[in-house]
Design an enzyme around this catalytic site. Structure first.
Site, PDB file in Angstrom:
ATOM      1  N   HIS A   1      -7.175  -8.560  -2.196  1.00  0.00           N
ATOM      2  CA  HIS A   1      -8.523  -7.997  -2.062  1.00  0.00           C
ATOM      3  C   HIS A   1      -8.525  -6.532  -2.449  1.00  0.00           C
ATOM      4  O   HIS A   1      -7.489  -5.868  -2.441  1.00  0.00           O
ATOM      5  CB  HIS A   1      -9.035  -8.149  -0.626  1.00  0.00           C
ATOM      6  CG  HIS A   1      -8.173  -7.450   0.388  1.00  0.00           C
ATOM      7  ND1 HIS A   1      -7.040  -8.021   0.927  1.00  0.00           N
ATOM      8  CD2 HIS A   1      -8.246  -6.215   0.930  1.00  0.00           C
ATOM      9  CE1 HIS A   1      -6.474  -7.178   1.764  1.00  0.00           C
ATOM     10  NE2 HIS A   1      -7.167  -6.061   1.788  1.00  0.00           N
TER      11      HIS A   1
ATOM     12  N   ARG B   1      -2.622 -11.937   3.874  1.00  0.00           N
ATOM     13  CA  ARG B   1      -4.005 -11.661   3.480  1.00  0.00           C
ATOM     14  C   ARG B   1      -4.250 -12.083   2.031  1.00  0.00           C
ATOM     15  O   ARG B   1      -3.429 -11.823   1.157  1.00  0.00           O
ATOM     16  CB  ARG B   1      -4.315 -10.153   3.597  1.00  0.00           C
ATOM     17  CG  ARG B   1      -4.290  -9.669   5.022  1.00  0.00           C
ATOM     18  CD  ARG B   1      -5.621  -9.173   5.550  1.00  0.00           C
ATOM     19  NE  ARG B   1      -6.785  -9.945   5.196  1.00  0.00           N
ATOM     20  CZ  ARG B   1      -7.906  -9.440   4.684  1.00  0.00           C
ATOM     21  NH1 ARG B   1      -7.993  -8.152   4.441  1.00  0.00           N
ATOM     22  NH2 ARG B   1      -8.941 -10.201   4.416  1.00  0.00           N
TER      23      ARG B   1
ATOM     24  N   TYR C   1       0.838  -1.192   0.000  1.00  0.00           N
ATOM     25  CA  TYR C   1       0.000   0.000   0.000  1.00  0.00           C
ATOM     26  C   TYR C   1       0.876   1.247   0.000  1.00  0.00           C
ATOM     27  O   TYR C   1       1.962   1.250   0.590  1.00  0.00           O
ATOM     28  CB  TYR C   1      -0.871   0.065   1.264  1.00  0.00           C
ATOM     29  CG  TYR C   1      -2.042  -0.872   1.287  1.00  0.00           C
ATOM     30  CD1 TYR C   1      -3.276  -0.482   0.775  1.00  0.00           C
ATOM     31  CD2 TYR C   1      -1.939  -2.136   1.852  1.00  0.00           C
ATOM     32  CE1 TYR C   1      -4.371  -1.332   0.828  1.00  0.00           C
ATOM     33  CE2 TYR C   1      -3.031  -2.995   1.902  1.00  0.00           C
ATOM     34  CZ  TYR C   1      -4.235  -2.586   1.391  1.00  0.00           C
ATOM     35  OH  TYR C   1      -5.318  -3.429   1.442  1.00  0.00           O
TER      36      TYR C   1
ATOM     37  N   TYR D   1      -0.480  -9.891   0.755  1.00  0.00           N
ATOM     38  CA  TYR D   1       0.607  -9.292   1.539  1.00  0.00           C
ATOM     39  C   TYR D   1       0.612  -9.833   2.972  1.00  0.00           C
ATOM     40  O   TYR D   1      -0.415 -10.263   3.483  1.00  0.00           O
ATOM     41  CB  TYR D   1       0.504  -7.758   1.539  1.00  0.00           C
ATOM     42  CG  TYR D   1      -0.799  -7.208   2.070  1.00  0.00           C
ATOM     43  CD1 TYR D   1      -1.027  -7.049   3.436  1.00  0.00           C
ATOM     44  CD2 TYR D   1      -1.817  -6.831   1.189  1.00  0.00           C
ATOM     45  CE1 TYR D   1      -2.223  -6.547   3.916  1.00  0.00           C
ATOM     46  CE2 TYR D   1      -3.012  -6.325   1.658  1.00  0.00           C
ATOM     47  CZ  TYR D   1      -3.210  -6.185   3.018  1.00  0.00           C
ATOM     48  OH  TYR D   1      -4.397  -5.696   3.483  1.00  0.00           O
TER      49      TYR D   1
ATOM     50  N   HIS E   1     -10.646  -3.079  -1.266  1.00  0.00           N
ATOM     51  CA  HIS E   1     -11.608  -2.494  -0.328  1.00  0.00           C
ATOM     52  C   HIS E   1     -12.638  -1.683  -1.108  1.00  0.00           C
ATOM     53  O   HIS E   1     -12.275  -0.931  -2.020  1.00  0.00           O
ATOM     54  CB  HIS E   1     -10.895  -1.556   0.655  1.00  0.00           C
ATOM     55  CG  HIS E   1      -9.929  -2.246   1.557  1.00  0.00           C
ATOM     56  ND1 HIS E   1     -10.268  -2.700   2.818  1.00  0.00           N
ATOM     57  CD2 HIS E   1      -8.623  -2.564   1.406  1.00  0.00           C
ATOM     58  CE1 HIS E   1      -9.214  -3.261   3.393  1.00  0.00           C
ATOM     59  NE2 HIS E   1      -8.197  -3.191   2.549  1.00  0.00           N
TER      60      HIS E   1
END
Lengths: 182, 256
Positions: free
Chosen positions: B175, B172, B123, B162, B177
């Site tokens: 995905h 995780r 991110y 990640y 959000h």
């Protein structure tokens, strides 16, 4: 028509929303210095009483005459009062909005509708922040200590304080509405 | 791995997986939402309300969602691959779907926001310390309005999985959000879209906090080869259902 489709489940907002959802002017429902402007602020706490630095609050409110704004422009306000704002908590778990005090809509009590998101919180929460002195059936139906969690406190400097306790002795009362299934 | 006295030892995946099974077995079948008290997701332990939500009849301001319009956003915000000077790294893809309310009506002209990691699972966030490359051509933030049929559409890059610190070897599933608004404030939804066939599903306490398998699967997009475009991008389709509204049937009929 009865509800026929099951809603998509929620998921946590996660820790890394800060570069995506907060935006310039998000916490300013009115510009600072506006006549009648008030600061609505508080801290989000977890069950150990520790501040939550990665929470996000959204606010939806009527104007001081009890009118519900239905105008666009919440991301680029350009002077419009849209009755909606968004604020992330800071490293100390604190948030702040600059806004005006709403009046009740259609004779109802005056409150800010609030949505709470946080890392660790697997679905969003709804609550209400009632202005001091307001009362209605929802508040009347709660034990006094629970009703107190929904009341904004007026501080000595005139600002409004509304703390959110996700858990613990002073756990905020959160709301569900008919047609929600949880 | 490195541990210090200040860092408690992390639980093993086996332990977390056992806790997931235990929490799911303790939940009645058919639960339509995640269990917000889901101990395998360690961050939920002190952050879930312990009391059931109080039932309220929505009134006044709660019955009207904020209005977002074309003045709020730029059409290029729906294309996450053109926000910088060059092409982002990764699998370009189209993600589209329809937003409906609980009565099956399209949620029209409402704001949809997305945010995601880059192809390397990183991110653009100062606290994301995962040692994967930052892509200078990819921020991972998108916005659009649904159209007159309730359809949203983004062009983006497939995010990578990640690691995170929930437990030892926690990764995780990939995905995106999603943040959505309906026509009422009470329909607000933040959720995550996942990708079909991810081997990390069974191991992930956030995904598994939805204890009903058929409900979990509603968060998984469908690969759509008709949406895939030649020599350009793969296509994924994911429809979203918000809760029902409180509008009267007559008012609803007017909007049909």
């Amino acid at each position: 028509m009865s509800e026929t489709l099951a809603p998509t489940p929620g998921q946590t907002i996660g820790p890394f929303f800060h570069y995506a959802l907060p935006y310039a002017g998000g916490p300013f429902l009115v510009p600072a210095g506006t006549v009648g402007a008030v600061r609505l602020h508080g801290t989000v706490y977890d069950g150990a009483g520790a501040p939550v630095p990665d929470a996000l609050l959204e606010l939806r409110q009527a104007d001081p005459a009890g009118r519900v704004p239905r105008v666009e422009g919440s991301l680029r306000r350009d002077g419009r009062f849209t009755g909606w704002g968004r604020a992330a908590t800071d490293a100390s778990g604190r948030y702040a909005f600059t806004t005006v005090e709403p009046a009740g809509v259609d004779g109802g009590a005056a409150f800010f509708a609030v949505t709470v998101f946080a890392r660790g919180l697997l679905d969003r929460l709804f609550t209400r922040a009632y202005l001091p002195g307001e009362s209605d059936d929802l508040l009347a139906g709660l034990p006094a200590e629970d009703a107190a969690t929904l009341r904004v406190e007026r501080e000595a400097d005139g600002s409004l304080r509304f703390d959110v306790h996700l858990q613990g002795d002073r756990e905020t009362v959160f709301l569900s509405y008919p047609r929600h299934r949880s | 791995m490195t541990t210090t006295t200040a860092t408690p030892a992390l639980e093993t995946q086996a332990r977390i997986t056992a806790e997931i099974a235990e929490a799911q077995a303790a939940t009645a079948p058919g639960a339509p939402q995640p269990r917000i008290d889901f101990p395998p997701y360690r961050s939920s332990v002190l952050r879930h309300p312990t009391k059931d939500p109080r039932h309220a009849d929505p009134e006044g301001i709660e019955l009207v969602a904020p209005v977002f319009g074309h003045s709020d956003l730029d059409p290029v915000e729906a294309d996450l691959t053109i926000q910088h000077g060059g092409e982002p790294i990764g699998e370009r893809m189209l993600v589209t779907g329809q937003v409906l309310d609980g009565d099956g009506r399209p949620v029209r002209h409402q704001l949809v926001e997305i945010w995601q990691a880059n192809a390397g699972g990183r991110y653009i966030h100062k606290r994301d310390q995962h040692p994967a490359p930052v892509d200078p051509n990819f921020t991972g933030v998108g916005r659009c309005l649904t159209d007159g049929d309730g359809v949203y559409r983004f062009t983006t890059i497939k995010p990578g999985p990640y690691p995170w610190r929930n437990h030892l070897n926690a990764w995780r599933p990939a995905h995106i959000h999603f943040s959505l608004f309906g026509t009422e404030f009470t329909q607000r939804l933040v959720t995550q879209m996942y990708f079909p066939g991810d081997p990390l599903f069974a191991l992930d306490p956030i995904y598994q906090s939805i204890t009903e398998p058929s409900v979990r699967e509603r968060l998984v997009a469908t690969y759509d080869h008709d949406l895939t475009t030649h020599e350009w991008a793969t296509g994924y389709r994911w429809d979203i259902v918000l809760t029902g509204t409180h509008a009267t049937p007559l008012e609803r009929a007017d909007h049909e």
